[in-house]
Every structure is written in structure tokens, then in C-alpha cells.
Design an enzyme around this catalytic site. Structure first.
Site, PDB file in Angstrom:
ATOM      1  N   TYR A  26      46.393  34.517   3.197  1.00 26.66           N
ATOM      2  CA  TYR A  26      47.505  34.275   1.884  1.00 26.66           C
ATOM      3  C   TYR A  26      48.454  33.332   2.418  1.00 26.66           C
ATOM      4  CZ  TYR A  26      51.713  35.551  -0.603  1.00 26.66           C
ATOM      5  OH  TYR A  26      52.902  35.741  -1.442  1.00 26.66           O
ATOM      6  N   GLU A  84      57.135  41.281  13.141  1.00 17.62           N
ATOM      7  CA  GLU A  84      56.267  40.310  13.164  1.00 17.62           C
ATOM      8  C   GLU A  84      55.688  39.923  11.731  1.00 17.62           C
ATOM      9  OE1 GLU A  84      54.674  36.781  14.697  1.00 17.62           O
ATOM     10  OE2 GLU A  84      56.403  37.860  15.361  1.00 17.62           O
ATOM     11  N   VAL A  88      50.283  43.903   2.879  1.00 22.03           N
ATOM     12  CA  VAL A  88      49.385  44.722   2.130  1.00 22.03           C
ATOM     13  C   VAL A  88      48.207  44.132   1.348  1.00 22.03           C
ATOM     14  CG1 VAL A  88      49.681  46.577   0.005  1.00 22.03           C
ATOM     15  CG2 VAL A  88      51.741  46.019   1.679  1.00 22.03           C
ATOM     16  N   ILE A  97      53.917  50.167  -1.268  1.00 22.61           N
ATOM     17  CA  ILE A  97      53.571  50.416   0.294  1.00 22.61           C
ATOM     18  C   ILE A  97      54.272  49.635   1.162  1.00 22.61           C
ATOM     19  CG2 ILE A  97      51.356  49.920   1.823  1.00 22.61           C
ATOM     20  CD1 ILE A  97      49.744  50.691  -0.907  1.00 22.61           C
ATOM     21  N   TYR A 132      62.578  41.353  -0.391  1.00 23.42           N
ATOM     22  CA  TYR A 132      63.404  41.554   0.890  1.00 23.42           C
ATOM     23  C   TYR A 132      64.893  41.648   0.528  1.00 23.42           C
ATOM     24  CZ  TYR A 132      59.373  40.489   3.883  1.00 23.42           C
ATOM     25  OH  TYR A 132      58.165  40.579   4.471  1.00 23.42           O
TER      26      TYR A 132
END
Length: 161
Positions: A26, A84, A88, A97, A132
């Protein structure tokens, strides 16, 4: 749908490695992954583990993970948790999740008397940044991450003073 967060076990090393590779793919960093199941076992499940992992399961299926370790704030004179990696699997995204993993880590930090919980995010990953921020995270824009690794780490370690 039921989300369950559990500590990783030694026999999860293959699963953890698959999550690491998924995250690296990703982030377009697959070429940097040298981790192996044996290295993970040696560093995560020794008598003195260097990091810890929570596995997120959705209806009994492994859906994601969070790998963290403890750091220390001299200003607070308290330990902290440094996240770190959080990942998902794409097919499970949108099921809260990631949020469940962050909440679990925050609870862990509070229960263990930590003064803070922090992590880094790639500056191009706007979906993660937005997520976030929605969870209450504050960007530390005045700080930049510094890193020494690989050959440069070896050179620094062998520098004559």
C-alpha cells in the site's frame, strides 16, 4: 459484525508478515521489506520482546494489526506507546477496525500509565491523516523524523571519536 482485538501469539508470525507485506505494498515500499517469520518470532516473542502486536478480528477472521513499542518522554518522565504500523486488509476497511485498534492502544496506554501515544503517517496519505485527526490526533508539523539505517547506521556505529 463483531470486532475482537487480541494480543498476537507466536504462531501468528505468518499472519503478521502478511500484514506487513500488505502495508508495504500500500505504501509502495515492498522493496524495503526484509522481515521473515523467523525474524518476527525472534524479536516479538523472545524473553524480552522488542515490540508488541494486536490482531484485529472481524467475526473470527483476521482483518488487521497494530504493531507498537514503548518509548519514553523525558519531559513527562513517563513511558509512551509508539505505533509503528497499523494496517487493515482492504476488504475489511470501513468496518471501524482501524478505530477499534486505536482505541485499544489508547486504553493500553492509559492502563499502563503512559504519557502519550504517537505515530507517524506518510504526508501523501490524506485518508489516514483525516482519519487520525477525526480521532483527536494532533499533527506535530514542527518536528521532522530523522533516520539512520543500513550502511549509514553501520558507518555511524564505526565512527572513531
Amino acid at each position: 459484525m463483531s470486532i475482537h482485538i487480541r494480543p498476537a501469539l507466536k504462531n501468528d508470525c505468518s499472519l503478521i508478515l502478511s500484514f506487513i507485506k500488505g502495508l508495504a505494498d500500500y505504501e509502495k515500499l515492498s522493496h524495503e521489506v526484509i522481515a521473515t517469520e523467523q525474524l518476527l518470532e525472534d524479536t516479538l516473542f523472545s524473553e524480552q520482546p522488542r515490540a508488541h502486536v494486536f490482531i484485529a478480528e472481524l467475526d473470527g477472521e483476521a482483518a488487521g494489526f497494530a504493531l507498537y513499542f514503548y518509548n519514553y518522554s523525558t519531559f513527562l518522565a513517563k513511558p509512551g506507546i509508539y505505533l509503528e504500523d497499523l494496517f487493515v486488509l482492504p476488504k475489511y476497511r470501513g468496518n471501524k477496525i482501524g478505530k477499534a485498534l486505536l482505541v485499544h492502544l489508547a486504553k493500553t496506554a492509559v492502563e499502563e500509565g503512559c504519557g502519550r501515544f504517537e505515530w507517524s503517517v506518510l504526508d501523501w496519505n490524506q485518508p489516514a491523516i483525516d482519519f487520525y485527526r477525526a480521532m483527536g490526533a494532533v499533527g506535530m508539523d514542527e518536528w521532522t523524523v530523522q533516520r539512520v539505517s543500513g550502511e549509514q547506521l553501520e558507518q555511524l556505529a564505526n565512527t572513531k571519536i
